[in-house]
Motif scaffolding. Structure first.
Motif, mmCIF file in Angstrom:
data_model
loop_
_atom_site.group_PDB
_atom_site.id
_atom_site.type_symbol
_atom_site.label_atom_id
_atom_site.label_comp_id
_atom_site.label_asym_id
_atom_site.label_seq_id
_atom_site.Cartn_x
_atom_site.Cartn_y
_atom_site.Cartn_z
ATOM 1 N N SER A 67 0.828 -1.200 0.000
ATOM 2 C CA SER A 67 0.000 0.000 0.000
ATOM 3 C C SER A 67 0.867 1.256 0.000
ATOM 4 O O SER A 67 0.614 2.207 -0.748
ATOM 5 C CB SER A 67 -0.916 -0.011 1.222
ATOM 6 O OG SER A 67 -1.574 1.216 1.363
ATOM 7 N N HIS A 68 1.902 1.261 0.822
ATOM 8 C CA HIS A 68 2.813 2.405 0.874
ATOM 9 C C HIS A 68 3.537 2.592 -0.458
ATOM 10 O O HIS A 68 3.677 3.719 -0.947
ATOM 11 C CB HIS A 68 3.839 2.228 1.990
ATOM 12 C CG HIS A 68 3.237 2.295 3.352
ATOM 13 N ND1 HIS A 68 3.890 1.835 4.458
ATOM 14 C CD2 HIS A 68 2.045 2.753 3.800
ATOM 15 C CE1 HIS A 68 3.132 2.016 5.526
ATOM 16 N NE2 HIS A 68 2.006 2.565 5.146
ATOM 17 N N GLN A 70 2.510 1.660 -3.416
ATOM 18 C CA GLN A 70 1.545 2.131 -4.405
ATOM 19 C C GLN A 70 1.298 3.631 -4.239
ATOM 20 O O GLN A 70 1.281 4.378 -5.220
ATOM 21 C CB GLN A 70 0.233 1.369 -4.268
ATOM 22 C CG GLN A 70 -0.808 1.770 -5.287
ATOM 23 C CD GLN A 70 -2.103 0.995 -5.110
ATOM 24 O OE1 GLN A 70 -2.256 0.227 -4.166
ATOM 25 N NE2 GLN A 70 -3.038 1.198 -6.013
ATOM 26 N N ARG A 71 1.123 4.084 -3.013
ATOM 27 C CA ARG A 71 0.903 5.515 -2.777
ATOM 28 C C ARG A 71 2.111 6.332 -3.211
ATOM 29 O O ARG A 71 1.976 7.425 -3.745
ATOM 30 C CB ARG A 71 0.593 5.765 -1.301
ATOM 31 C CG ARG A 71 -0.797 5.271 -0.920
ATOM 32 C CD ARG A 71 -1.103 5.515 0.523
ATOM 33 N NE ARG A 71 -1.287 6.945 0.766
ATOM 34 C CZ ARG A 71 -1.516 7.453 1.964
ATOM 35 N NH1 ARG A 71 -1.585 6.660 3.017
ATOM 36 N NH2 ARG A 71 -1.676 8.745 2.121
#
Length: 89
Positions: A67-68, A70-71
């Motif tokens: 998630s990190h 991707q952000r």
């Protein structure tokens, strides 16, 4: 010798190295080696605990990391400065 250390720790997780040394007649250094290298134990709050994460903990960490990442790739370059980390030891 290794089985004896394991039995003592499983019976009493708050046992100290010097007690194992006295009960089994092995050196303190050997006791430390068995605890850390053979069983991968660490002392945590005066208690011997395995130093391994569960599959659920590993999966959660992987999901958060993805998630990190991707952000970050979505051009949110200020994002890493918002992450707060900590160590429980």
């Amino acid at each position: 010798m290794i089985a004896g250390v394991n039995a003592l720790v499983l019976d009493k997780s708050r046992i100290i190295v010097i007690e194992i040394h006295r009960l089994l007649g092995i050196s303190v250094g050997t006791t430390h080696t068995i605890m850390h290298q053979h069983f991968n134990f660490q002392k945590l709050l005066k208690q011997w605990v395995p130093q391994q994460r569960t599959a659920e903990q590993r999966n959660t960490q992987m999901a958060l990391s993805l998630s990190h990442l991707q952000r970050y790739h979505e051009k949110e370059y200020g994002f890493p400065s918002q992450i707060v980390t900590g160590d429980e030891t």
